[in-house]
Write a protein that holds these residues in place. Sequence first.
Motif, short mmCIF file in Angstrom:
data_model
loop_
_atom_site.label_atom_id
_atom_site.label_comp_id
_atom_site.label_asym_id
_atom_site.label_seq_id
_atom_site.Cartn_x
_atom_site.Cartn_y
_atom_site.Cartn_z
N GLN A 233 0.91 -1.12 0.14
CA GLN A 233 0.00 -0.18 -0.12
C GLN A 233 0.82 1.20 0.13
OE1 GLN A 233 -1.91 1.33 3.72
NE2 GLN A 233 -3.76 1.13 2.53
N GLU A 234 0.77 2.12 -1.01
CA GLU A 234 1.57 3.26 -0.88
C GLU A 234 0.32 4.46 -1.58
OE1 GLU A 234 4.29 2.49 -3.94
OE2 GLU A 234 5.66 1.48 -2.56
N SER A 235 0.65 5.54 -0.91
CA SER A 235 -0.27 6.74 -1.33
C SER A 235 0.40 7.65 -2.53
CB SER A 235 -0.60 7.93 -0.35
OG SER A 235 0.46 7.96 0.43
N VAL A 236 -0.26 7.56 -3.68
CA VAL A 236 0.20 8.03 -5.07
C VAL A 236 -0.48 9.03 -5.27
CG1 VAL A 236 1.02 7.46 -6.99
CG2 VAL A 236 0.07 5.63 -5.59
N PHE A 237 -0.01 10.23 -5.70
CA PHE A 237 -0.62 11.69 -6.30
C PHE A 237 -1.20 11.24 -7.53
CE2 PHE A 237 -0.59 15.73 -8.20
CZ PHE A 237 -1.31 16.42 -7.27
N GLN B 166 -5.12 15.03 -5.93
CA GLN B 166 -5.20 14.52 -4.31
C GLN B 166 -4.28 13.29 -4.20
OE1 GLN B 166 -9.24 13.86 -3.34
NE2 GLN B 166 -9.28 15.48 -1.82
N LYS B 167 -3.84 12.92 -2.95
CA LYS B 167 -3.04 11.55 -2.95
C LYS B 167 -4.13 10.84 -2.60
CE LYS B 167 1.64 12.30 -1.67
NZ LYS B 167 2.56 12.00 -0.63
N GLU B 168 -3.84 9.60 -3.18
CA GLU B 168 -4.83 8.48 -2.98
C GLU B 168 -3.95 7.27 -2.89
OE1 GLU B 168 -6.96 8.36 -6.49
OE2 GLU B 168 -8.36 10.03 -5.94
N PHE B 169 -4.62 5.98 -2.25
CA PHE B 169 -3.96 4.78 -2.22
C PHE B 169 -3.81 4.13 -3.54
CE2 PHE B 169 -5.24 4.88 2.19
CZ PHE B 169 -3.88 5.23 2.85
N ASN B 170 -2.68 3.40 -3.76
CA ASN B 170 -2.85 2.55 -4.95
C ASN B 170 -3.57 1.43 -4.93
OD1 ASN B 170 -1.26 1.38 -3.20
ND2 ASN B 170 0.32 0.86 -4.51
#
Lengths: 481, 280
Positions: free
Chosen positions: A86-90, A96-100
Amino acid sequence: MKTVTNKFSNIFDSIMSGLSKYKEAIVKGDLFVKLSFLWMGAGYFRRKQYIKSLIITLFEIAVLVFTFTFAIQYVPKFGTLGTVKQESVFNPITMQKEFNNYDNSFQILLFSLVSFIVWAIFLVVYIRNIYRQYQLQLDEQNGKAPEKFKDYMNKFLNSKFHITLLALPVLGISLFIIIPLIAMIFVAFTNYDQKHMPPTELFTWVGFNNFVQLFGGGGITSTFGYAFVRVLIWTLVWAVFATFTTYIGGILLASLINNKRVKLKKMWRTLFVITIAVPQFVSLLLVKNFFADGGIVNTICANIGLIDWLRDIGMINTTYIPFLTSPGWAHVMVILINIWVGVPYQMLIATGVLMNLPNDQIESARMDGANSFQIFRHITMPYVLFITGPALVTDFVRNINNFNVIFLLTNNTYTTSNQALANSQAKEIDLLVTWLFTLTRDNYNYKMAAVIGIVVFVISAVCTLVVFKRLTSGDKEGAYR
Amino acid sequence: MKIKFSDILRHLFLAFLALIWLIPIVWLVATSFSKYTGMNTSTFFPEEWSLINYKNLLFASDSVTQFPSWFKNTFVIACATCVVSTAFVLMVAYATSCMKFKMRKTLMNIGITLNLFPAVLSMIAVYFILKALDLTNNHLGLILIYSATSGLGYLIAKGFMDTVPESLREAAYLDGASEARVFFTIVIPMSKPIIVYTIISSFLVPWMDFVFATLMLNSGISSNWTVAIGLNNMLDRMLLNQYFTQFCAGGVLISIPISILFLIMQKFYVEGITGGAVKG
């Protein structure tokens, strides 16, 4: 041994005969039997059993939908247990930053397992369905009228009533015991611990590594081998003492109350039973505070000078008696407190058994001049042992798994000074199950917890098998009939 | 009957044992009437008596004690659990005791094997399953845990049904009764002691359970808790001095109904077992 091989050959035979029937169905079946390989309701449809055809078709569709919408997300990743953390990606579109689109190892493990089970059930239904279609064809050729749907349903209240009765309980047990257990057994072969917590970190298969670590391997820094031996020995000692003290105590108390010359039997029994009628988490938590380092018992002991005396002879070096906070003292105390908890239970059971004592034997023994100790030793005890022997085994297993007494008495207050034990989150007073619980709840060390759980199962199973064999072998069975 | 010296000795010994067994209970009741809020460590009986703990517990709920809602929660969970569990136990017991079918022995062996696994092992996976069904922090989830697996506890009821004479059932079959009819009109009415036993014992489970409840209701909203979690929380090291006597009052309040039920259950348990022996 012989029976085991027999059993296996029996199973083998039945599989082979099932397969040959299956082959016959394939070869000799008509078009609709063959069509039911694809459309499970085909045969029923041809024999005008429309409702059954509809039900089985719906079942087939449901499994297909399940496979392509649910299982397909998880089963292909079962080999690796996921690769995307799980990483937050722009996200440039929403700014917005969202989870991949991340994986969760435990979900993959659990839901793959569910899929396997659903498929296994489907396979059994599928094979039996084809065979049944062929049977229907044969019936038709022989001029037998097909069963009406209403009659078929009626069977579930009659010859197949056990299916109606067992369906829901078995479903519940499968969902809440079997599937979770298999999932946790799988976890024993992964590295699921605090450093591998999905979804930010993933875990994967590691083979028998955890077992090696528990049995002493895993490098110099690992103290699991040491802790395991310590905890295992205490678990067994505890189980032996806890079982036999309460068992013998219960029988003695029951025969004491049951004595002809004792008045107000009911009142005495009730007095003892009241103590177990109070929920354990109330009574044990209370007793824990009763014996706390600054608790009332310590005050009383100080007042009568017991603490000074114990310090003089070197039993303690504190200003209080560490009833439940230091090894040795705590070990004895939990066994004593367990007597307090367990004897009334055993007394209840023993009372029931003693009421059915073979009175004629006792009478004739008394006529021959036996005293009451001899009667107890040679008639009462063997009889009670015979009746309650199997229960003794269950009690032993239950005590190996006795979570409440140890946990409620020592949780949060007992800390170990043994560094090697502390490194593997164990304490001198821990049983395997309480250790397991600490590992999961406080340390998220699921992999070792799962391994310990499996070990507990093996110990319980071996005890049960060995003792049951002893008890049921020989010609004792009819002795008291 | 002449009173012998040994009889007096015997009764004295029994009284002594009963005293030991009752000391903690007496302490529980005595402390619950203490005016002081923390644990009294200097004397066995409280120095000043009062009803303040009961009053606070029942009418002055704060963020820590919500006894009325805990009681209500546990009661609702217990009622639901008891209905489902009793039905499950009776169904499994009848199927394994009175019906002969192919998988019977296998299923019973699987049941024995499953009982050998420690219950806390499967806890984590159960938690994830309920989470996937969105049932954590939900009383329905707790009801499911308590009742769904109750079928495994069928052995005592089966033992009782084994003693219902086969001839009774056979006569009914000859009259054309279906298996379901035999179950509802012959075996169930004859199993009254064991039904009462099952109802009470399954009703008591949510009152006694602590492990699964803390795991499932972990949101920290105290009005959602069951009695067991709430009372245990009062003994937290930070809260002990403020709530110990209230804990005792709570302990007394739930012990009274539970003890009564327990004593009834124990009577039916003995009846269920010995009654079977007479008939068999």
